[in-house]
Design a protein around this motif. Structure first.
Motif, PDB file in Angstrom:
ATOM      1  N   GLU A  31      46.942 -42.684 -24.525  1.00 31.51           N
ATOM      2  CA  GLU A  31      48.272 -43.372 -23.752  1.00 31.51           C
ATOM      3  C   GLU A  31      48.820 -43.767 -24.421  1.00 31.51           C
ATOM      4  O   GLU A  31      50.315 -43.824 -24.260  1.00 31.51           O
ATOM      5  CB  GLU A  31      47.591 -44.130 -22.210  1.00 31.51           C
ATOM      6  N   GLN A  50      36.523 -38.019 -10.754  1.00 35.76           N
ATOM      7  CA  GLN A  50      37.804 -38.249  -9.817  1.00 35.76           C
ATOM      8  C   GLN A  50      38.360 -39.185  -9.809  1.00 35.76           C
ATOM      9  O   GLN A  50      39.162 -39.262 -10.132  1.00 35.76           O
ATOM     10  CB  GLN A  50      36.901 -37.571  -8.511  1.00 35.76           C
ATOM     11  N   LEU A  53      39.840 -40.287 -12.466  1.00 34.91           N
ATOM     12  CA  LEU A  53      41.168 -39.521 -13.157  1.00 34.91           C
ATOM     13  C   LEU A  53      42.777 -39.755 -12.270  1.00 34.91           C
ATOM     14  O   LEU A  53      43.356 -40.436 -11.774  1.00 34.91           O
ATOM     15  CB  LEU A  53      41.181 -37.795 -12.743  1.00 34.91           C
ATOM     16  N   ALA A  54      41.784 -40.583 -10.972  1.00 35.64           N
ATOM     17  CA  ALA A  54      42.544 -41.553  -9.617  1.00 35.64           C
ATOM     18  C   ALA A  54      42.752 -42.055  -9.932  1.00 35.64           C
ATOM     19  O   ALA A  54      44.748 -42.708  -9.474  1.00 35.64           O
ATOM     20  CB  ALA A  54      41.452 -41.220  -8.200  1.00 35.64           C
ATOM     21  N   ARG A  56      44.260 -43.251 -13.634  1.00 34.38           N
ATOM     22  CA  ARG A  56      44.829 -43.103 -14.247  1.00 34.38           C
ATOM     23  C   ARG A  56      45.776 -42.531 -13.139  1.00 34.38           C
ATOM     24  O   ARG A  56      47.000 -42.883 -14.010  1.00 34.38           O
ATOM     25  CB  ARG A  56      44.197 -42.207 -16.074  1.00 34.38           C
ATOM     26  N   ARG A  57      45.671 -41.106 -12.637  1.00 37.76           N
ATOM     27  CA  ARG A  57      46.978 -41.524 -11.925  1.00 37.76           C
ATOM     28  C   ARG A  57      47.897 -42.147 -11.629  1.00 37.76           C
ATOM     29  O   ARG A  57      48.977 -42.211 -11.679  1.00 37.76           O
ATOM     30  CB  ARG A  57      46.807 -40.192 -10.729  1.00 37.76           C
ATOM     31  N   ALA A  58      47.242 -43.389 -11.138  1.00 37.42           N
ATOM     32  CA  ALA A  58      48.269 -44.348  -9.901  1.00 37.42           C
ATOM     33  C   ALA A  58      48.494 -45.597 -11.287  1.00 37.42           C
ATOM     34  O   ALA A  58      49.074 -46.479 -10.922  1.00 37.42           O
ATOM     35  CB  ALA A  58      47.119 -44.875  -9.597  1.00 37.42           C
ATOM     36  N   GLY A  62      49.747 -42.190 -15.330  1.00 33.78           N
ATOM     37  CA  GLY A  62      49.816 -41.597 -14.824  1.00 33.78           C
ATOM     38  C   GLY A  62      50.094 -40.125 -14.726  1.00 33.78           C
ATOM     39  O   GLY A  62      49.632 -38.915 -14.758  1.00 33.78           O
ATOM     40  N   ALA A  63      51.367 -39.594 -15.544  1.00 33.53           N
ATOM     41  CA  ALA A  63      51.226 -38.258 -15.496  1.00 33.53           C
ATOM     42  C   ALA A  63      50.833 -38.083 -16.804  1.00 33.53           C
ATOM     43  O   ALA A  63      50.499 -36.533 -16.542  1.00 33.53           O
ATOM     44  CB  ALA A  63      53.700 -38.079 -16.292  1.00 33.53           C
ATOM     45  N   TYR A  65      48.470 -37.475 -16.442  1.00 32.91           N
ATOM     46  CA  TYR A  65      46.563 -36.987 -16.337  1.00 32.91           C
ATOM     47  C   TYR A  65      47.262 -35.838 -14.316  1.00 32.91           C
ATOM     48  O   TYR A  65      46.050 -35.899 -14.431  1.00 32.91           O
ATOM     49  CB  TYR A  65      45.434 -37.915 -15.743  1.00 32.91           C
ATOM     50  N   ALA A  66      48.432 -35.451 -14.797  1.00 33.44           N
ATOM     51  CA  ALA A  66      49.023 -35.152 -13.513  1.00 33.44           C
ATOM     52  C   ALA A  66      47.951 -34.041 -13.441  1.00 33.44           C
ATOM     53  O   ALA A  66      47.775 -33.223 -12.483  1.00 33.44           O
ATOM     54  CB  ALA A  66      49.725 -34.947 -14.051  1.00 33.44           C
ATOM     55  N   SER A  67      47.693 -32.995 -14.649  1.00 31.33           N
ATOM     56  CA  SER A  67      47.033 -31.662 -14.177  1.00 31.33           C
ATOM     57  C   SER A  67      45.612 -31.659 -14.343  1.00 31.33           C
ATOM     58  O   SER A  67      44.789 -30.859 -14.385  1.00 31.33           O
ATOM     59  CB  SER A  67      47.943 -30.687 -15.229  1.00 31.33           C
TER      60      SER A  67
END
Ligand SMILES: NC(=O)c1ccc[n+]([C@@H]2O[C@H](COP(=O)([O-])OP(=O)(O)OC[C@H]3O[C@@H](n4cnc5c(N)ncnc54)[C@H](O)[C@@H]3O)[C@@H](O)[C@H]2O)c1
Length: 380
Positions: A31, A50, A53-54, A56-58, A62-63, A65-67
Motif C-alpha cells: 500500500e 475473505q 480482503l474485507a 483491507r477494502r474498508a 481500499g481501492a 483491493y477492489a477487484s
C-alpha cells in the motif's frame, strides 16, 4: 512494464497481512509503495482470505483491493487472475514441493510470475529441494525475479555494519548470534512440530544464520557442531505452554523426538578461518523476542540489538575504547525489501534483490547442518 502491477498473495496469514506477532505485513508495505493492485488472495482457509480482503477494502487503501478475489487453491488463482507477481507467505511445509499442493514456486515459475518468497525455503532436507532450486535457477536466468524474505539484509543497521567492516578492513573473526523467542503465545500447532516447521533453527533463527553468512562469509558445513536440550530431559519442561488453535496445549500431541527444541547451541568455522556461533532459545514468555548479533574483528566489536523492534547498533572501533550506540528504530526494512522487489519486477533489473533463491539455499543448508548436528546426525 507500465500501469498498475497486478499482485496476488498466496497465504492470508501474519506475514502477508499482519497481526499481533510482529512488524511484518507485506500488504501494508505494498500500500505504501503504490502503483500496484491486488488481484487475488489464495488460502485454503478461504474465510481468512475473505476476512483480510474485507478489512483491507474498508481501510485507507481500499481501492487497491477492489477487484481482488479469494481462492482456496493458488493454481486456480494463477489461471483466473493472471498476476504478474506473487507474495508467497505460507508455512514451511506448504511450499517448496514438486507436486501439488506445495508446488507454488514451480507453478509460478511455469506461469512466468515473479515471486517474493518467505523464508524458510521449505521444511524438508536441502537435498530434497534440488529440483525446485534447479528450475528456479533457470527461471531467474531467463529474467524471473525471485526474492527471498531475508529482511534484515535491507536493514540500515546491517548496511552500516557492512560499511564499518569495509572501512576497518581486517575482516570478521567471530560471529556470535543469540536469538531467544517468546513461546507462550505461539499457538500454531505446526510450529511446534519440526516435521512441519523444519524446527526453530530452520524456521526462525535462519534470519541470524543468514546474517552470519552475509557478514562472515560462507561456513564450512562439515565444521558445524551443535547440541540441544534433549526432548526427554527435565530441562525440556516449559511452564507456560500456550493452548493451541486446535485446543491442545503446547506440543503434547507431538512425539517427543519431533518437538521443537527448547535450546540449541551451535559452533562452526567460516571458510575465512573465522568462527561462528548461534544459541537459539524457545524460552521467553509473552510476545517479545530478544535477539542480538555480535561481530568481532581486529579491534572491532559491533552488536546489532533488537532488529525486530527498537533496533540499535553498538560499535567499538579499532584503536578506541569507546562504544558508540547508533539508533535505527525508525528504519523499516520490511518496506525496503518490498520496494526492492517491486522495483526489480518493474524495471527487469534484479540487481537490488539482496536474497536471490540460490543464495537463500546456502542459508537453508547451514540451518539444516546445525539442526542435524544438534540431533546427533551427520550432514549427509
Ligand atoms: N521474514 C519475516 O520476518 C517473517 C515473519 C513472519 C513469518 N515469516 C514466514 O512466513 C511464513 C508464513 O508465516 P505466517 O506467520 O504468515 O503464518 P500464518 O500461519 O499466520 O499464515 C499462513 C497461511 O498460509 C495458509 N496456507 C497454508 N497452505 C496454503 C496453500 N497451499 N496455499 C495458500 N495458503 C496456504 C494458511 O492457511 C495460513 O492462513 C512462514 O514461513 C514464516 O516463517 C517470515
Amino acid at each position: 512494464m507500465s500501469g498498475e502491477l497486478r499482485i496476488a498473495l498466496i497465504g492470508a496469514g501474519g506475514v502477508n497481512f499482519g497481526g499481533a506477532e510482529g512488524p511484518w505485513d507485506h500488504a501494508s508495505r505494498l500500500e505504501q509503495v503504490g502503483g500496484v493492485v491486488v488481484v487475488g488472495v489464495a488460502d485454503p482457509d478461504t474465510k481468512r482470505a475473505q476476512r483480510v480482503l474485507a478489512a483491507r477494502r474498508a481501510g485507507p487503501a481500499g481501492a487497491m483491493y477492489a477487484s481482488a478475489a479469494a481462492f482456496a487453491d493458488f493454481h486456480e488463482m494463477l489461471s483466473a487472475v493472471r498476476p504478474e507477481a506473487v507474495f508467497i507467505g505460507v508455512p514451511p511445509h506448504a511450499h517448496g514441493a514438486t507436486q501439488p499442493p506445495g508446488d507454488m514456486e514451480l507453478a509460478c515459475a511455469a506461469a512466468g510470475v515473479h515471486m517474493f518468497l518467505e523464508k524458510p525455503l521449505g521444511s524438508v532436507p536441502p537435498e530434497e529441494l534440488a529440483p525446485v532450486a534447479e528450475a528456479l535457477a533457470k527461471a531467474a536466468e531467463a529474467g524471473l525475479v525471485i526474492s527471498v524474505g531475508y529482511v534484515f539484509r535491507y536493514s540500515r543497521a546491517v548496511e552500516t555494519m557492512q560499511r564499518i567492516l569495509d572501512e576497518a578492513g581486517g575482516g570478521v573473526r567471530a560471529v556470535i548470534a543469540r536469538y531467544d523467542c517468546a513461546y507462550s503465545e505461539i499457538r500454531k500447532t505446526e510450529w511446534w512440530d519440526v516435521r512441519t516447521s523444519g524446527g526453530p533453527i530452520v524456521e526462525q533463527a535462519t534470519h541470524f544464520v543468514d546474517l552470519s553468512r552475509l557478514l562472515g562469509g560462507e561456513a564450512e558445513l562439515d565444521s558445524v557442531q551443535a547440541v540441544r536440550i534433549d526432548p526427554h530431559s527435565p530441562a525440556a519442561e516449559l511452564a507456560d505452554m500456550p493452548v493451541l488453535t486446535d485446543g491442545t496445549r503446547g506440543d503434547q500431541t507431538v512425539p517427543a523426538e519431533f518437538r521443537a527444541p527448547r535450546t540449541t547451541a551451535a559452533v562452526w568455522r567460516f571458510e575465512s578461518g573465522a568462527v561462528g556461533s548461534l544459541t537459539h532459545g524457545t524460552l521467553l514468555h509473552g510476545q517479545k523476542y530478544e535477539s542480538e548479533l555480535e561481530i568481532w574483528g581486529d579491534g572491532l566489536r559491533m552488536v546489532l540489538a533488537d532488529p525486530y523492534g527498537d533496533c540499535r547498533l553498538m560499535v567499538r572501533r579499532p584503536h578506541s575504547e569507546r562504544t558508540e550506540t547508533i539508533p535505527f528504530g525508525d528504519d523499516d526494512p520490511y518496506l525496503s525489501e518490498v520496494q526492492a522487489f517491486i522495483h526489480a519486477v518493474r524495471s527487469g533489473d534484479a540487481s537490488g534483490i539482496r536474497s536471490p533463491y540460490a543464495d537463500a539455499l546456502r542459508t537453508y543448508e547451514l540451518t539444516w547442518a546445525i539442526r542435524r548436528a544438534s540431533e546427533g546426525k551427520c550432514r549427509h
